[in-house]
Design a protein around this motif. Structure first.
Motif, PDB file in Angstrom:
ATOM      1  N   PHE A   1       0.861  -1.192   0.000  1.00 44.75           N
ATOM      2  CA  PHE A   1       0.000   0.000   0.000  1.00 44.75           C
ATOM      3  C   PHE A   1       0.893   1.236   0.000  1.00 44.75           C
ATOM      4  N   PRO A   2       0.653   2.204  -0.891  1.00 47.29           N
ATOM      5  CA  PRO A   2       1.530   3.375  -0.957  1.00 47.29           C
ATOM      6  C   PRO A   2       1.500   4.190   0.334  1.00 47.29           C
ATOM      7  N   VAL A   3       2.687   4.501   0.844  1.00 44.11           N
ATOM      8  CA  VAL A   3       2.796   5.289   2.070  1.00 44.11           C
ATOM      9  C   VAL A   3       2.157   6.669   1.869  1.00 44.11           C
TER      10      VAL A   3
ATOM     11  N   LEU B   1      -1.445   6.372   2.500  1.00 42.15           N
ATOM     12  CA  LEU B   1      -1.694   6.260   3.945  1.00 42.15           C
ATOM     13  C   LEU B   1      -1.639   7.638   4.596  1.00 42.15           C
ATOM     14  N   LYS B   2      -0.654   8.435   4.182  1.00 45.30           N
ATOM     15  CA  LYS B   2      -0.540   9.784   4.747  1.00 45.30           C
ATOM     16  C   LYS B   2      -1.791  10.600   4.448  1.00 45.30           C
TER      17      LYS B   2
ATOM     18  N   VAL C   1      -4.674   9.415   6.621  1.00 49.83           N
ATOM     19  CA  VAL C   1      -4.504   9.849   8.008  1.00 49.83           C
ATOM     20  C   VAL C   1      -4.749  11.357   8.130  1.00 49.83           C
TER      21      VAL C   1
END
Lengths: 369, 369
Positions: free
Chosen positions: B134-136, B139-140, B143
Motif C-alpha cells: 500500500f503506498p505510504v 496512507l498519509k 490519516v
C-alpha cells in the motif's frame, strides 16, 4: 539481530564499545521518517519499522497529549470517570492454532492491554471483517471462543460490526476489538515511572505463542508439544499490584516480544536495562525451535505474559505474588534497571559476555496476532 | 426489491393484501437461523442476511442486556459516568472517492453513531489493517483526512493499532474506529420510544454516498456531478434535540439506507411507518443513477444523513431547527408512524398506490463503507 558488543561484565568504558553505543544512540535520536514508498510487512512487526511508521505518520497527524505516551491504552477522564481505552486488530494466520483461535486472542489481547495499564477491563467492542466464503461453522467457533474468553476475563462484548469483502480481499476473518476499563490506581503504569535500581520481571515462560503459530503454519517440519500462552492477565496483574504497590510499569509482550518492551523501557525512561539471559524462562521446545529458526526468544511474541518493572525493594514480594497465581507460577526476575548507558538494553550471557539487544527492524514471524 | 401490494391509499382491509402482510410478518418472526454454510457478501449488506447473522450468531453468543438493543452504540455506566460506546470497520472500495476517502468516512461514521445515540462524541480509537505494498503517500493522505475530520467533529484519536498483511490478503487499507461519548440526555433514542402519531424526518437528500461510490468504481458509464455526503452530524443532532426535546429516535442511514432504518423502527417499535414517496428528498443525479441500476434510492447508503422520529406535535419545530443548520437545509418530513399494520413500512406513491418496503436480503452496492 542483536549487535554483539564483545565485552566482559557491565563495563562500557572501552572507547570502541562506547562509540558503537553512541552510533546506535545517534541513529535512534534522528527524527522518524518513513523512507519506504510502500507499506511492507516490517511496518506491522511491532519493531523499528512500526515505530517509525507510527511516529512519522500517525503521531504526527493525530498529535494530542493523550496519544503521546503511546502506552497500551489511552487514559481518559470522561464525565468525572477515569478510564482506559484501547484497540487492537487481529490478523493471525492460521485462525485456529493449538491453545486458541483468533477469537480468544482478540478478547485476551484487548483485556491485557487494559490490565497492564492498571485498568479493570469492563466492556469490549467487536468488529469483524469477513472474507466471502468463510465457513459459517468457523465463525460460530470463533464467536464461541470470544464468549468464553470474555466470561473468563469478566468483560462483556456490548457492541459490534460486521463487514464482508470479496474473496481474495481478506484472509477468512479479521477481528478488531476495542476495550474500555476503569482506572482505580492513582498513578499510571507507563515507562516514565521507571528508576535505576528497579527490578525487571516477566510473568512466565516467553515466546510460546509466536512459536506455536509458526509451527501451526506447517512450514517447519517440527513436531513440538506446544500451545499458545493466550490468556487474560488481569487477575495476575491485580495480585501483583496488591503485593507490590511500588510497581512502576507493566506491558504485555506481544509483537516484538520481551526485547521490544525492554527497548521501550530503556528509550522511554532514558535508562539502561540489564538482563541476565539465564534468568529468562524459556521452555525447551521454544528454545529448540528458536535455534532452528535463528531467532532470539526475546523477540518472540507472547499473548498472556507481561513485563513488570517494580521498585527494587519490592522485587521479592512481587515475585512471590506472581508465583502464587496459576498464570505466574514460572514468573522470574530477569534483570535490573541501571543509569547507564541510557537507552540501551544489554543482555549478559552465561559466558560472561554482554550484547546489545536492539529493536528489530522487521519481524521474523509476521501475523502472529 | 419492495413487495408490491397493489392497493389504494392506506387501507389494508382486503383479505388478499392482509394475507401477503401476514406471510411477511410470519417469516419475520421465525427464529433467526443462518442457512448458508459460507459467508456471502449479503451477510455484510446491513439487510436481512446481516440481521440473521447478527441474531443467530453474535447476539446468541454474546447475549447481554447492553448488546440487545442493537442500536448504533451501547449505553454504559462506568465509574458513575454515562457513556456510549460504538465500533465500525470500514472496507470501502475505492478508498478515495469524490467528497472523501476511507479516512474521513471512518471518523464520521463513528462520530455519527455516537451522535445519533444522543451522546457527545469525545474520543476515537483507530485500527489499521494495511496490505503489503500500500503506498505510504496514500496512507498519509488517509490519516490527514482522519485528522481533519476529527478536528471538525471535536473528537481526538487517542489510541491506535497497525497490522500489515501480505499482498492479496486485504484491499489496500481497512480501518476500524471505535468511539466513546458522554450521554447527557436523560433518556435513550432507541426504537422503543417510537409512538403512533410521531413524525418521521430525514436530515437531507438521500443516497448520495452510495451512488458516488458506485460511480467512482467506474463500472457504470455515467458521469454525474455527485459527491459523497460524508459528514459529522453531531452539530445538526444537537440543534434538533434542543428544538424538539420530544425526539424519540435517531439513526444514521448507512448500509441499507433509509428503508432499512424504517424497517428497524417498524419491527422494533411494533408500529407501521407510512412514507410519502414524493416527500423524500433525492437529488436528480441520484434518482437517475438509481433508475439505471434498478435500485430504490430508499435502500442506498448515506454517510452524513439520519432518520429522526419526533413527537408529531414537534414536527414543525424539528424541521425548522434542521433546516436552520447547514447540513440540514434540505431536511424533510417524509412520513408518519401509525399503529397498523405493525412491523410494516408502507410507501405511498404519487399514483395513489401503496407498496411494502421490506428489508433487502442482500445489498445491490457492496462495500460502500
Amino acid at each position: 539481530m542483536s549487535t554483539e558488543v564483545s565485552t566482559t561484565g557491565m563495563s562500557t568504558s572501552d572507547s570502541r564499545e562506547r562509540s558503537v553505543l553512541d552510533r546506535i544512540d545517534r541513529a535512534r535520536r534522528a527524527p522518524a521518517r518513513v523512507r519506504a514508498e510502500r507499506v511492507t510487512l516490517a511496518h506491522g512487526s511491532g519493531g523499528k519499522a512500526t515505530h517509525t511508521l507510527i511516529e512519522a505518520i500517525f503521531l504526527d497527524a493525530f498529535r494530542n497529549p493523550l496519544l503521546e505516551p503511546l502506552g497500551d491504552a489511552a487514559e481518559l477522564v470522561l464525565d468525572g470517570a477515569r478510564l482506559a481505552l484501547t484497540t487492537d486488530s487481529f490478523v493471525v494466520s492460521p485462525l485456529f492454532f493449538p491453545g486458541g483461535n483468533i477469537g480468544d486472542l482478540a478478547v485476551n489481547g484487548t483485556v491485557n492491554d487494559l490490565a497492564v495499564s492498571g485498568a479493570i477491563p469492563m466492556y469490549l467492542t467487536a468488529g469483524f471483517i469477513l472474507e466471502e466464503g468463510f465457513p459459517v461453522a468457523d465463525l460460530k467457533q470463533v464467536v464461541a471462543s470470544m464468549t468464553a474468553a470474555a466470561r473468563a476475563a469478566g468483560v462483556e462484548v456490548v457492541t459490534g460490526d460486521t463487514k464482508v469483502v470479496q474473496r481474495g480481499k481478506a484472509d477468512g476473518c479479521y477481528i478488531n476489538t476495542a476495550g474500555v476499563g476503569v482506572l482505580k490506581r492513582p498513578g499510571g503504569l507507563g515507562v516514565a515511572g521507571v528508576r535505576p535500581g528497579d527490578a525487571v520481571l516477566v510473568s512466565g515462560p516467553i515466546g510460546e505463542h509466536g512459536i506455536t503459530i509458526m509451527l501451526a503454519r506447517g512450514e517447519l517440519d517440527i513436531d513440538a508439544d506446544l500451545v499458545s500462552d493466550t490468556a487474560p492477565v488481569h487477575g495476575l496483574v491485580a495480585s501483583l499490584l496488591a503485593a507490590a504497590p511500588g510497581t512502576r510499569m507493566l506491558r504485555d509482550a506481544t509483537r516484538g516480544g520481551v526485547a521490544t518492551i525492554l527497548n521501550e523501557i530503556a528509550t522511554g525512561g532514558q535508562v539502561s536495562v540489564v538482563v541476565d539471559e539465564d534468568a529468562v524462562p524459556v521452555r525447551a521446545e521454544v528454545r529448540g525451535a528458536c535455534e532452528l529458526l535463528g531467532i532470539d526468544p526475546l523477540y518472540v511474541a507472547c499473548e498472556g505474559r507481561f513485563v513488570a518493572v517494580v521498585d527494587g525493594a519490592e522485587a521479592d514480594a512481587a515475585l512471590a505474588a506472581m508465583r502464587g497465581h496459576p498464570l505466574g507460577e514460572q514468573a522470574a526476575v530477569i534483570g535490573r534497571v541501571r543509569q547507564d548507558p541510557p537507552g540501551m538494553v544489554l543482555v549478559t550471557t552465561s559466558f560472561g559476555g554482554t550484547r546489545v539487544v536492539d529493536l528489530l527492524v522487521g519481524d521474523p514471524l509476521p501475523r502472529i496476532c
